[in-house]
Structures are given as structure tokens and as C-alpha cells.
Design a protein around this motif. Sequence first.
Motif, mmCIF file in Angstrom:
data_model
loop_
_atom_site.group_PDB
_atom_site.id
_atom_site.type_symbol
_atom_site.label_atom_id
_atom_site.label_comp_id
_atom_site.label_asym_id
_atom_site.label_seq_id
_atom_site.Cartn_x
_atom_site.Cartn_y
_atom_site.Cartn_z
ATOM 1 N N SER A 119 3.432 8.843 5.817
ATOM 2 C CA SER A 119 3.457 7.401 5.567
ATOM 3 C C SER A 119 2.629 6.585 6.553
ATOM 4 C CB SER A 119 4.907 6.898 5.562
ATOM 5 O OG SER A 119 5.610 7.383 6.683
ATOM 6 N N LEU A 122 -2.301 4.891 5.667
ATOM 7 C CA LEU A 122 -3.068 3.645 5.616
ATOM 8 C C LEU A 122 -3.363 3.117 7.012
ATOM 9 C CD1 LEU A 122 -1.476 1.762 2.573
ATOM 10 C CD2 LEU A 122 -3.774 2.723 2.735
ATOM 11 N N ASN A 307 4.897 9.828 0.822
ATOM 12 C CA ASN A 307 4.973 8.392 1.076
ATOM 13 C C ASN A 307 5.123 7.686 -0.275
ATOM 14 O OD1 ASN A 307 2.278 8.013 -0.063
ATOM 15 N ND2 ASN A 307 1.487 8.815 1.875
ATOM 16 N N GLN A 310 -0.044 5.939 -0.794
ATOM 17 C CA GLN A 310 -1.038 5.377 0.117
ATOM 18 C C GLN A 310 -2.423 5.979 -0.115
ATOM 19 O OE1 GLN A 310 0.214 5.104 4.235
ATOM 20 N NE2 GLN A 310 2.268 4.407 3.678
ATOM 21 N N GLU A 313 -4.569 5.093 -3.323
ATOM 22 C CA GLU A 313 -5.516 3.976 -3.382
ATOM 23 C C GLU A 313 -6.949 4.474 -3.210
ATOM 24 O OE1 GLU A 313 -4.514 0.817 -0.725
ATOM 25 O OE2 GLU A 313 -2.429 0.674 -1.425
#
Length: 354
Positions: A119, A122, A307, A310, A313
Amino acid sequence: MAKVLMKGNEALGEGAVRAGCRYFFGYPITPQSELPHYLAKRMPQVGGVYLQSESETAAANMVYGAAGAGARVMTSSSGPGITLMQEGLSYLAGAELPCVVVNMIRGGPGLGNIAPAQSDYLQAVKGGGHGDYRLIVLAPASVQEIIDLMQDAFDLADKYRNPVMLLADGILGQMMEPVELSEEVLVQAPEKAWAATGRKKGGPRRLINSLYIVPEECEKHNIELAQKYAVIAKEEQRWEEYQLDNAKLVIVAFGTCARICKAVVDRARQEGLAVGLIRPISVWPFPNDVFARVRETAEQFLSVEMNMGQMVEDVRLAVEGRKPVHFYGRVGGMIPVARDVLAEVKKLYNGGAV
């Protein structure tokens, strides 16, 4: 070549020493505490320095000093500690100082727990600190790869004068696997003409700095950094591809998730489903090149992560909207199970039918 059994965190330390790292500043936090424990014993054996800092913030600034003097230097932590380092990481990137940072990811947000997660993706690949900057981010999937990538991490840091992060989930730090170690050769840090090691009489002035008060000068510096990042994005993409030749559904996963998804691919193939896997090894730069090729023949993609979604994307950006991109994840320290991922693959393969 010797084969030994090592824990992932210990492999990080041994890999760093063999890559020429001689300075480590850090603070213990689960699930990476075995790394500083290992280096506390190992660094003095090679004439290096281990120092437990009073905080993660202090560790990042100690790294700044050692990197500015031309040393190969490293720090490590997990979620909350990496967050405290973000200001220092921005300074390091702004001053173009090479170093290696390890994030052994645990569950979050907040204090979360000490179970494995992905997690912090990003935060790592988009830059968690202030300003326009990038970290080179490498994601190993085995204890052997941890050792191999440590050499690459220090080499890339010096090549581009940029911080490099090794991003791993807590499982990789705690698991034990056999690794092959070549005969130890103590690598010396390369000479760095820019390092602030003292001005010799009549020699050039060496200044380590990220402060540009005049806006035009700060803009010029940012443009030069962006040009460097563009070269990295083009030249340093790394990935592993598995069973991609005729894949109609492509799973995308990194770290431990990729190991689980390899088993999913094998089971799907046994059942006659054309499924493949892309494992990003560099998550920044993201391996867009392989997606540019595969998106022409694949019908859909599935990003599997630990997560809430993330990396998906970046997968969507790489696919450029040409094919559907789906997501499957577990969070809070929970790990995807192969049978559940396979069930998701079958559902997508059958057009959403259970």
C-alpha cells in the motif's frame, strides 16, 4: 558459488555490503528490523559504519551528509518511518545525491499493523515529498533477487545521481530462501568528481545544494531534473514476462503477488485459458514498453495487488484505454490466495459470469 539459506532482510544487508555500501543510518521498525540488526554486525567487518539514528527523520538527513561526501550509503524503514523520511528524500533528489532506501511495506494507513502489504506504492512511485522529483523504484520478488537488485540499485543511484528505493512487501523481508552467493569481492564506491570532500588549493568549488531562491534558476534546475527523469524512463524499464505469447488475459503483479499469480497462470493454462503475467521489476520507471506490445493482442488486463488499487492506475495509463483493466486486491495485511485470483480470472474470462 555458495548456496546459503538467508532471510530476506539479511539478504538486503549482505547485498548492500557486496555492492560497496559502507554507511547505514536507520531505526528499527517491523518488518525490517533484521536488516539493521544484520548490518550492526556486518558493517564493522568491512570497515563500514552502522549508526542507529534517533529517528527516521534524522536517518534521512544523515544519508544526505554521507551521500554528499561521495559515499555509498543506505537507510531502511517501513511505512510510518518512510513517511517521516519524505522531506529528506525530496532534498536528496533535489540535490541529486545518490543513495538507496529500503521500504519493507507493512499494513496501513496510520500505525496499521506489522503484516505485509503493498500500500506504499503510490508514495514511492509518485514522490511522497514536496516538489517535482522522482525516485527510481525497484520491486524484488525473491530473496535471490533482493541481493541481485541491491547491486543494481547502488549502480543506478550513482549513474543518475538519484535516490533509488527498493520496494518490497513484508513477506519478502521475513521469508527464508536459498540464495547463491558468489565469492565475496569488496566493491569500492566509484570516484565522484562532484562530491563535497574538501576544496583543494586552486581546485573547483564543490557545492551540494537544492536551494534556488531565484525563480528562473529553480525552473532551470527542475527542467534539468525532468530531462534526467525522461532518460531514466526510457532506458531503465525492467520487467519479467510469463506466458505472454498468446495471452488473452494478462495479469499484472509485483513482489509476492507476482509469485502467487505465476501459480494462477499455470493453473489457468492447465484449464485451457490463455492467461499470462507481466511482473514489473522497475515500478518507476514503469515498464510501458511491454504494455505497448501486449495491448495489441491481449483482450483485458487484471492488476493483482495487496492494496486498494494503486499500481492499477499505472497499468491503465500504460494500456492507454485500449483494453479493459480490472483490479483484484487484498488489504490490511491480507494476502491474495491463488484460488481466489483464479476465480476472478475465470469470471473475467467468461465475460463476468460466475
